[in-house]
Scaffold this motif. Structure first.
Motif, short mmCIF file in Angstrom:
data_model
loop_
_atom_site.label_atom_id
_atom_site.label_comp_id
_atom_site.label_asym_id
_atom_site.label_seq_id
_atom_site.Cartn_x
_atom_site.Cartn_y
_atom_site.Cartn_z
N LYS A 196 -15.99 -7.12 -2.74
CA LYS A 196 -16.09 -8.39 -2.07
C LYS A 196 -15.89 -9.45 -2.94
O LYS A 196 -15.22 -10.46 -2.66
N ASN A 197 -16.40 -9.35 -4.28
CA ASN A 197 -16.32 -10.41 -5.34
C ASN A 197 -14.71 -10.57 -5.81
O ASN A 197 -14.39 -11.72 -6.36
N ASP A 198 -14.23 -9.49 -5.82
CA ASP A 198 -12.57 -9.80 -6.19
C ASP A 198 -11.62 -9.71 -5.07
O ASP A 198 -10.88 -9.05 -4.81
N SER A 199 -11.90 -10.92 -4.27
CA SER A 199 -11.29 -10.99 -3.13
C SER A 199 -9.38 -11.47 -3.51
O SER A 199 -8.71 -11.22 -2.42
N ALA A 200 -9.15 -11.54 -4.64
CA ALA A 200 -7.70 -11.84 -4.69
C ALA A 200 -6.90 -10.44 -4.63
O ALA A 200 -5.91 -10.56 -4.42
N LYS A 201 -7.61 -9.23 -4.72
CA LYS A 201 -6.94 -8.01 -4.50
C LYS A 201 -7.34 -7.17 -3.33
O LYS A 201 -8.51 -7.54 -2.68
N VAL A 202 -6.44 -6.32 -2.84
CA VAL A 202 -6.60 -5.72 -1.53
C VAL A 202 -6.89 -4.28 -2.01
O VAL A 202 -6.20 -3.52 -2.77
N TYR A 203 -8.28 -3.78 -1.70
CA TYR A 203 -8.46 -2.32 -2.20
C TYR A 203 -8.58 -1.47 -0.96
O TYR A 203 -8.81 -1.95 0.24
N VAL A 204 -8.13 -0.16 -1.22
CA VAL A 204 -8.01 0.86 -0.06
C VAL A 204 -8.89 1.83 -0.39
O VAL A 204 -9.12 2.30 -1.58
N GLN A 205 -9.96 2.22 0.59
CA GLN A 205 -10.48 3.48 0.11
C GLN A 205 -9.83 4.70 0.46
O GLN A 205 -9.23 5.07 1.67
N SER A 206 -10.05 5.48 -0.36
CA SER A 206 -9.20 6.94 -0.40
C SER A 206 -10.06 7.80 0.65
O SER A 206 -11.12 7.57 0.67
N SER A 207 -9.59 8.87 1.13
CA SER A 207 -10.48 9.91 1.95
C SER A 207 -11.33 10.85 0.79
O SER A 207 -12.16 11.38 1.35
N GLN A 208 -11.01 10.62 -0.26
CA GLN A 208 -11.68 11.37 -1.41
C GLN A 208 -13.04 10.61 -1.84
O GLN A 208 -13.67 10.96 -2.59
N GLY A 209 -13.12 9.19 -1.15
CA GLY A 209 -14.50 8.53 -1.56
C GLY A 209 -14.13 7.46 -2.52
O GLY A 209 -15.12 6.83 -3.13
N PHE A 210 -12.98 7.32 -3.65
CA PHE A 210 -12.81 6.18 -4.30
C PHE A 210 -11.91 4.96 -3.60
O PHE A 210 -11.58 5.20 -2.72
N TRP A 211 -11.99 3.94 -4.34
CA TRP A 211 -11.10 2.72 -4.05
C TRP A 211 -10.02 2.65 -5.09
O TRP A 211 -10.52 2.84 -6.13
N TYR A 212 -8.99 2.05 -4.60
CA TYR A 212 -8.13 1.63 -5.36
C TYR A 212 -7.01 0.46 -5.13
O TYR A 212 -7.17 0.15 -3.77
N THR A 213 -6.65 -0.17 -5.80
CA THR A 213 -5.73 -1.42 -5.75
C THR A 213 -4.69 -1.29 -6.66
O THR A 213 -4.68 -0.77 -7.70
N TYR A 214 -3.48 -1.76 -6.11
CA TYR A 214 -2.15 -2.05 -6.94
C TYR A 214 -2.09 -3.03 -8.08
O TYR A 214 -2.38 -4.04 -7.25
N ILE A 215 -1.92 -2.80 -9.04
CA ILE A 215 -1.57 -4.03 -10.10
C ILE A 215 -0.13 -4.11 -10.02
O ILE A 215 0.28 -5.40 -10.12
N HIS A 216 0.65 -3.07 -10.04
CA HIS A 216 2.04 -3.22 -10.08
C HIS A 216 2.71 -2.22 -9.19
O HIS A 216 2.40 -0.91 -9.50
N LYS A 217 2.95 -2.35 -8.11
CA LYS A 217 3.46 -1.38 -6.95
C LYS A 217 5.01 -1.24 -7.05
O LYS A 217 5.76 -2.35 -7.04
N ILE A 218 5.50 -0.11 -7.05
CA ILE A 218 6.94 0.20 -6.87
C ILE A 218 7.36 0.58 -5.25
O ILE A 218 6.59 1.39 -4.75
N GLU A 219 8.04 -0.41 -4.91
CA GLU A 219 8.56 -0.31 -3.61
C GLU A 219 9.57 0.75 -3.12
O GLU A 219 9.45 1.11 -2.02
N GLU A 220 10.44 0.99 -4.03
CA GLU A 220 11.10 2.11 -3.77
C GLU A 220 10.80 3.30 -3.59
O GLU A 220 9.73 3.84 -3.80
N ASN A 221 11.71 4.26 -2.77
CA ASN A 221 11.17 5.69 -2.49
C ASN A 221 11.56 6.29 -3.87
O ASN A 221 12.48 7.17 -4.04
N ALA A 222 10.30 6.54 -4.45
CA ALA A 222 10.28 7.26 -5.87
C ALA A 222 9.47 8.35 -5.53
O ALA A 222 8.35 8.53 -4.92
N PRO A 223 9.79 9.58 -6.20
CA PRO A 223 8.78 10.77 -6.40
C PRO A 223 7.49 10.55 -6.77
O PRO A 223 7.35 9.62 -7.68
N ILE A 224 6.79 11.21 -6.27
CA ILE A 224 5.10 11.33 -6.73
C ILE A 224 4.74 12.55 -7.31
O ILE A 224 5.43 13.48 -7.02
N PRO A 225 3.73 12.44 -7.99
CA PRO A 225 3.51 13.91 -8.94
C PRO A 225 2.94 14.87 -7.72
O PRO A 225 2.39 14.71 -6.93
#
Length: 167
Positions: free
Chosen positions: A48-77
């Motif tokens: 809530k205090n970090d309103s400049a970023k958009v956080y997503v809650q994962s289904s595993q119970g942690f939250w995350y926000t992108y600092i640098h996001k790659i938009e292209e269709n690239a492989p994931i691990p």
């Protein structure tokens, strides 16, 4: 004499070590739920205090926000891939516990090696070149033991990860 005693009824014996009370388990579960709620409230306040970023809650119970996001269709691990990344660990007050320099470049085989459980799951969301900040409750980080050094028991952490390669 043998005939007299052999016909008598045998009395069942009580166990030496009776089963533990289920109330102890129930109390432990209630305590864990209470601690998790306190941690979640602290994390939600941080978000809530970090309103400049958009956080997503994962289904595993942690939250995350992108600092640098790659938009292209690239492989994931995927399971069995070796990933190379840099990361740091901070507490919820944003004080650095372990810097990138302290931790160095990390090589990790996805789902084949032991590592911080929240980051194991989080890395599988990343593409090469992305930087993501993960906010991990203690049950997805170092749990009830901490790391025995800078991370305390039941301590939530923030980790910023940059994925540099997938092999």
């Amino acid at each position: 004499m043998l005939c007299c005693f052999s016909c008598s009824k045998s009395i069942p014996r009580k166990p030496i070590n009776p089963k533990p009370s289920t109330t102890l388990y129930k109390e432990t579960i209630k305590k864990a739920i209470s601690l998790n709620k306190i941690e979640d409230d602290k994390i939600l306040q941080l978000i809530k205090n970090d309103s400049a970023k958009v956080y997503v809650q994962s289904s595993q119970g942690f939250w995350y926000t992108y600092i640098h996001k790659i938009e292209e269709n690239a492989p994931i691990p995927e399971k069995g891939n070796e990933v190379i990344f840099e990361y740091e660990i901070r507490n919820l007050n944003d004080s650095i516990l372990y810097s990138k320099e302290d931790l160095g470049i990390k090589s990790y085989v996805v789902d084949k090696e032991d590592f911080i459980s929240g980051l194991q799951k989080g890395i599988k969301l990343m593409k090469i070149g992305e930087t993501i900040t993960f906010v991990l409750p203690s049950y997805s980080a170092f749990g009830i033991t901490g790391d025995g050094n800078k991370i305390g028991i039941n301590q939530s952490i923030i980790s910023t990860v940059t994925l540099t390669n997938i092999k």
